[in-house]
Design a protein around this motif. Structure first.
Motif, short mmCIF file in Angstrom:
data_model
loop_
_atom_site.label_atom_id
_atom_site.label_comp_id
_atom_site.label_asym_id
_atom_site.label_seq_id
_atom_site.Cartn_x
_atom_site.Cartn_y
_atom_site.Cartn_z
N ASP A 169 57.69 -5.67 1.99
CA ASP A 169 56.87 -6.11 0.86
C ASP A 169 55.46 -5.55 0.90
N VAL A 170 55.10 -4.88 1.99
CA VAL A 170 53.77 -4.29 2.13
C VAL A 170 53.91 -2.78 2.01
N ASP A 171 53.43 -2.21 0.94
CA ASP A 171 53.62 -0.78 0.68
C ASP A 171 53.11 0.08 1.83
N ASP A 172 51.98 -0.29 2.41
CA ASP A 172 51.38 0.52 3.47
C ASP A 172 52.16 0.45 4.78
N ARG A 223 48.49 -7.25 6.19
CA ARG A 223 48.94 -8.62 5.96
C ARG A 223 49.46 -8.80 4.53
N PHE A 224 50.63 -9.43 4.40
CA PHE A 224 51.21 -9.76 3.11
C PHE A 224 50.39 -10.87 2.47
N ALA A 225 50.25 -10.82 1.14
CA ALA A 225 49.37 -11.77 0.45
C ALA A 225 49.77 -13.22 0.67
N GLU A 226 51.06 -13.48 0.84
CA GLU A 226 51.52 -14.86 0.99
C GLU A 226 51.53 -15.34 2.44
N ASP A 227 51.12 -14.48 3.35
CA ASP A 227 51.13 -14.81 4.78
C ASP A 227 49.88 -15.63 5.11
N ASN A 235 63.14 -9.49 9.29
CA ASN A 235 62.94 -8.59 8.16
C ASN A 235 64.23 -7.82 7.88
N ASP A 236 64.26 -7.14 6.74
CA ASP A 236 65.52 -6.58 6.25
C ASP A 236 66.15 -5.60 7.23
N LYS A 237 65.34 -4.72 7.82
CA LYS A 237 65.95 -3.68 8.66
C LYS A 237 66.42 -4.24 9.99
N LEU A 238 65.73 -5.25 10.54
CA LEU A 238 66.21 -5.87 11.77
C LEU A 238 67.38 -6.79 11.51
N GLN A 239 67.36 -7.49 10.38
CA GLN A 239 68.45 -8.41 10.06
C GLN A 239 69.77 -7.66 9.94
N ALA A 240 69.69 -6.45 9.44
CA ALA A 240 70.92 -5.66 9.25
C ALA A 240 71.52 -5.20 10.57
#
Length: 492
Positions: free
Chosen positions: A54-57, A88-92, A292-297
Motif C-alpha cells: 500500500d506504500v508506493d515508495d 509509514r502507511f497513513a493508517e499506521d 503482507n501479501d508477498k509473505l502470506q503467499a
C-alpha cells in the motif's frame, strides 16, 4: 527483548533487493554513508511491513537503478522524517523507531531508566492545553517507592513549571535524571495546587515485574481470584505461572484479570496467559497470523497458526484454572497483547469486560536492526547477533508486520473492545489496587456474586484522556522468529 509467537525462517534462503533489476540494491557513491540508516529502513520495510503493497515508495519495482534509489534515500536527511514521511502507511498508528536499539530492546524486556512512578496524563483548563498527571501505581524497589507519593495523588507541574502540551515531554520524559513534582488536589472536579513537592530520581536498569498483585477473596461462597498484570514481559512468564499456581491452590472458581494499565508486549506471553485461564489443550487454535501479501503467499497454514500451550518456554507445566468465564478490567491503556487475550479467548470463554474501551491495536510487530546478513530473517533483531549489527548504525525500527486472527477468523478491533459493563476510573475515588472495595474490582465482584455490599460504584469520567506514561516506554506486540519453516524464498 519480548518473545512472541516464534516464527523463525531459519532454513530458508531470502534474497533481498530494492528492485526487480538485479543490479540495484546497494548504497554507494559520494555521501552514501549519510543514508545508511535510510537504506536499512527501506530494505527492512520492503520485506516485512504489513502495508508494503500500500506504500508506493516500498514497491519492489520502485527504482530502476542505484542512482534513483540513493537519491530517494537522501530525500530526507533525518532518518526519523524518512521513516514517517516516506515509509509509514497513513493508517499506521503504532509503528515507531528508536535511535538506540539497545535502549529499545531493554525497554521491551521491562528494563528502563525510570523513577518507578506510573501515571496517566490529562488535558484540562480553559483551552485544554494544560496537563495534569495522576499516580496509577508505584513500581517496587524504585526511587518512587521510597518517597511520600502514592496512587491517586495528582501533580500539575515539574520543577515549578506548569505542565502543558508544549513542555510535558521534556519535563517528564527528557534527559533530566532528577525532577520535582508539584502536587495538587482534586475536589468536585476542580484541581488546585497544594504546596506539596516530591523529588524523584530516575535509575538505570529498573526492572518491573508485571505480575503486580495476586489475591483471592472468599465472598458469598465464591472463591474469586484477582490478578493485576501490567505488561506481557516474557522474562516473567515463570512468575506469571507461579501466580496461577497460587490461584489454583486457593481453589479459585472465578477470575478477575486486571489489564487496565497493560499496553501489551510479548504475544507468546499472551498465549501462555490465555492457556492459564482456559485450557492447556494444544489442539485448540489460539491464533492465525496474517502477514503482507508477498509473505502470506509463501507461508503455509501450519507456519501461520499457533495453539494453546501446556508448558512455558522454560518447560514448566502450565497451571491452568480451566475456566469457561473470565472478567477483564480494561481502559484506553489496555492495548496490543491485552486485546489479543480478549480476542483469542472469545471463541472459547465468556469474556466479560469491565471498565472503558480498549486502545484498538490489532497488529503485531518485529524489532529490526541493521543486520542484513541474518540467514533467512534479515534485519530481525536477536541478542546473539549484536556483533553482526552495523556498528555505524544504532537505529532500530519497530514496524507492524501483521495481524492475529482468533480461531473464528476475527481481527477487526481497531476501534477497541467496548466494555460489557462500563465504569470509568474516578480520580476522586481511585481506591486501593487489589482491595475488594476498589471500584472496578468491586464492580466485577458484584457481577460475579450479584451482591454489591458496601461498594461505591460512582462513575465520573475525566475529560480529555490524554495518554499513559507507558506509552513513552515502548511495549509493543513483538515476535522473535524461531520456528523452522522448510521454505525457499526469493523476494525480488
Amino acid at each position: 527483548m519480548k518473545k512472541f509467537l516464534l516464527l523463525f525462517v531459519g532454513i530458508i534462503s531470502l534474497s533481498v533487493s530494492c528492485s526487480k533489476d538485479d543490479d540495484i540494491g546497494g548504497v554507494d557513491g559520494p555521501g552514501s554513508a549519510s543514508v545508511n540508516v535510510q537504506d536499512f529502513m527501506w530494505k527492512a520495510m520492503n520485506i516485512w511491513y504489513f502495508w508494503q503493497s500500500d506504500v508506493d515508495d516500498l514497491a519492489d519495482d520502485r527504482f530502476t537503478n542505484n542512482e534513483d534509489y540513493n537519491a530517494f534515500l537522501a530525500s530526507e536527511a533525518d532518518p526519523a522524517d524518512f521513516f514517517d514521511n516516506k515509509l509509514r502507511f497513513a493508517e499506521d498508528r503504532f509503528s515507531f523507531y528508536s535511535m538506540d536499539y539497545k535502549e529499545l530492546t531493554e525497554n521491551l524486556a521491562g528494563i528502563s531508566r525510570s523513577n518507578g512512578l506510573e501515571f496517566g496524563l490529562f488535558f484540562y483548563g480553559e483551552n485544554d492545553t494544560d496537563i495534569f498527571g495522576y499516580v496509577r501505581y508505584i513500581v517496587a524497589n524504585s526511587d518512587a517507592s521510597t518517597k511520600d507519593i502514592s496512587r491517586g495523588e495528582l501533580f500539575t507541574g515539574v520543577d515549578g513549571q506548569g505542565l502543558n502540551e508544549s513542555n510535558y515531554r521534556d519535563l517528564l520524559f527528557g534527559e533530566n535524571a532528577t525532577y520535582t513534582l508539584n502536587m495538587a488536589d482534586i475536589n468536585n472536579g476542580e484541581i488546585t495546587p497544594n504546596g506539596k513537592s516530591v523529588e524523584l530520581t530516575k535509575q538505570d536498569g529498573l526492572v518491573e515485574n508485571p505480575v503486580f498483585i495476586v489475591n483471592s477473596f472468599d465472598i458469598s461462597g465464591n472463591v474469586i481470584g484477582y490478578l493485576m498484570y501490567n505488561g506481557f514481559t516474557n522474562e516473567f512468564d515463570e512468575e506469571l505461572n507461579d501466580a496461577f499456581g497460587q490461584l489454583k491452590a486457593d481453589g479459585v472458581t472465578d477470575l478477575v484479570l486486571d489489564l487496565r494499565y497493560n499496553p501489551g508486549g510479548s504475544v507468546n506471553s499472551s498465549r501462555l496467559l490465555s492457556s492459564m485461564i482456559f485450557s492447556t489443550n494444544t489442539n485448540n487454535l489460539y491464533l492465525r497470523q496474517r502477514w503482507n501479501d508477498k509473505l502470506q503467499a509463501i507461508f503455509s497454514d501450519e507456519d501461520l497458526t499457533d495453539y494453546f500451550a501446556d508448558r512455558t518456554g522454560a518447560g514448566t507445566t502450565i497451571n491452568t484454572l480451566n475456566l469457561n468465564r473470565v472478567y477483564i478490567l480494561t481502559t484506553g491503556s489496555s492495548a496490543s497483547a491485552s486485546e489479543l487475550v480478549i480476542n483469542a479467548l472469545d471463541p472459547y470463554v465468556e469474556v466479560i469486560k469491565i471498565g472503558t474501551t480498549t486502545r484498538g491495536k490489532n497488529e503485531f510487530s518485529l524489532t529490526m536492526v541493521d543486520d542484513p546478513s541474518r540467514e533467512g530473517a534479515p534485519f530481525i533483531y536477536t541478542p546473539s547477533r549484536e556483533n553482526q549489527i552495523n556498528p555505524d548504525n544504532s537505529w532500530a525500527i519497530q514496524p507492524l508486520v501483521g495481524r492475529n486472527e482468533n480461531a473464528v477468523g476475527f481481527s477487526d478491533y481497531t476501534a477497541g473492545f467496548a466494555p460489557d459493563i462500563e465504569l470509568a476510573e474516578d480520580l476522586e475515588n481511585l481506591g486501593i489496587l487489589g482491595d475488594e472495595n476498589e471500584p472496578l474490582l468491586a464492580r466485577a465482584i458484584e457481577a460475579i456474586t450479584g451482591v454489591s455490599g458496601k461498594r461505591d460504584f460512582t462513575v465520573k469520567t475525566p475529560v480529555n484522556l490524554f495518554t499513559s506514561s507507558k506509552m513513552f516506554t515502548p511495549m509493543k506486540d513483538n515476535m522473535v522468529l524461531d520456528k523452522p519453516l522448510h521454505l525457499n524464498l526469493d523476494l525480488k
